[in-house]
Design an enzyme around this catalytic site. Structure first.
Site, PDB file in Angstrom:
ATOM      1  CG  HIS A  95       0.375   5.945  -0.845  1.00 35.32           C
ATOM      2  ND1 HIS A  95      -0.746   6.353  -1.664  1.00 35.32           N
ATOM      3  CD2 HIS A  95       0.006   5.531   0.407  1.00 35.32           C
ATOM      4  CE1 HIS A  95      -1.659   5.983  -0.830  1.00 35.32           C
ATOM      5  NE2 HIS A  95      -1.346   5.697   0.157  1.00 35.32           N
ATOM      6  CG  HIS A 150      -1.822   1.284   1.388  1.00 35.72           C
ATOM      7  ND1 HIS A 150      -3.329   1.141   1.332  1.00 35.72           N
ATOM      8  CD2 HIS A 150      -1.419   2.353   1.752  1.00 35.72           C
ATOM      9  CE1 HIS A 150      -3.562   2.338   1.691  1.00 35.72           C
ATOM     10  NE2 HIS A 150      -2.692   3.165   1.670  1.00 35.72           N
ATOM     11  CD  GLU A 151       1.739   3.861   3.703  1.00 36.93           C
ATOM     12  OE1 GLU A 151       2.090   4.695   2.960  1.00 36.93           O
ATOM     13  OE2 GLU A 151       0.554   3.537   4.285  1.00 36.93           O
TER      14      GLU A 151
END
Length: 227
Positions: free
Chosen positions: A37, A33-34
């Site tokens: 980003h 998820h990170e």
């Protein structure tokens, strides 16, 4: 979650499967998820993410102990947010919105991957998955893994700071309104935690997550002719 085990709502083997699913999410999916980003920010022009040590899938770079514990206890948690400098984007608001969106998209991709594996097991080993106790627990693991990822995607899309959804909302708000949100972000975050603790958001989040889960499983099962 641990609270379900304490209340006697889960047997020990089901609880173990749920805890294993949470650990997979903490050590694999939250870093993904990170990373999503960071990778998106880099592609949109923010090269500063290269030097922050977050353009990696190494869980040690992303795990927040309190966020991991919250995920284990409540089913909603977080990792350390990736610092993004929107001034490096050609369109700061639009770039930030796209970068924020990719986090929840990563959770949906992770849920879909779990759905494909689960569907493949049901298609090629139906007897084992349905009638065997071990198969049933494996099915529980994937079911919980998929559900939590869908819940995390929906939760992160809430337009409430500091969640990803707020960055998407900010793309459509005037600068004055965005500054107001940033000014009071700390208090808004405390309010969000309180709402989660009191269970106020449980029903709408479960409702939306359920619909997302149905859609993900429908799409994941199509290649195997299960629907």
């Amino acid at each position: 979650m641990l609270f379900s085990l304490i209340r006697g709502q889960l047997d020990i083997y089901s609880a173990i499967m749920e805890i294993l699913a949470i650990l997979v999410i903490v050590f694999l999916v939250l870093p993904f998820h990170e990373w999503a980003h960071a990778f998106t920010a880099l592609k949109l022009g923010d090269t500063s993410v290269k030097y922050r040590g977050r353009l990696t899938l190494n869980p040690l770079a992303h795990i927040d102990p309190f966020g991991a514990l919250a995920l284990l206890l409540f089913g909603f948690g977080w990792a350390k947010p990736v610092p993004i400098d929107p001034r490096n984007f050609k369109n700061p608001k639009g770039g930030m919105a796209i970068t924020a969106l990719m986090g929840p998209v990563a959770n949906i991709v992770a849920a879909f991957a779990g759905g494909v594996i689960y569907s493949a097991l049901l298609r090629f080993f139906p007897s084992f998955m349905i009638t065997n106790d071990i198969g049933a627990y494996i099915g529980l693991f994937f079911s919980f893994y998929i559900s939590v990822n869908c819940s995390l995607a929906v939760f992160n899309l809430l337009p409430i700071p500091p969640l990803d959804g707020s960055k998407i909302l900010f793309a459509f708000l005037p600068d004055r309104a965005v500054m107001w949100f940033y000014k009071y972000q700390q208090f808004i975050s405390i309010g969000l935690i309180a709402l989660l603790w009191l269970g106020v958001l449980s029903t709408p989040l479960s409702y939306l997550s359920g619909y997302l889960r149905v859609g993900v499983m429908w799409l994941a099962s199509l290649p195997f002719g299960l629907f």
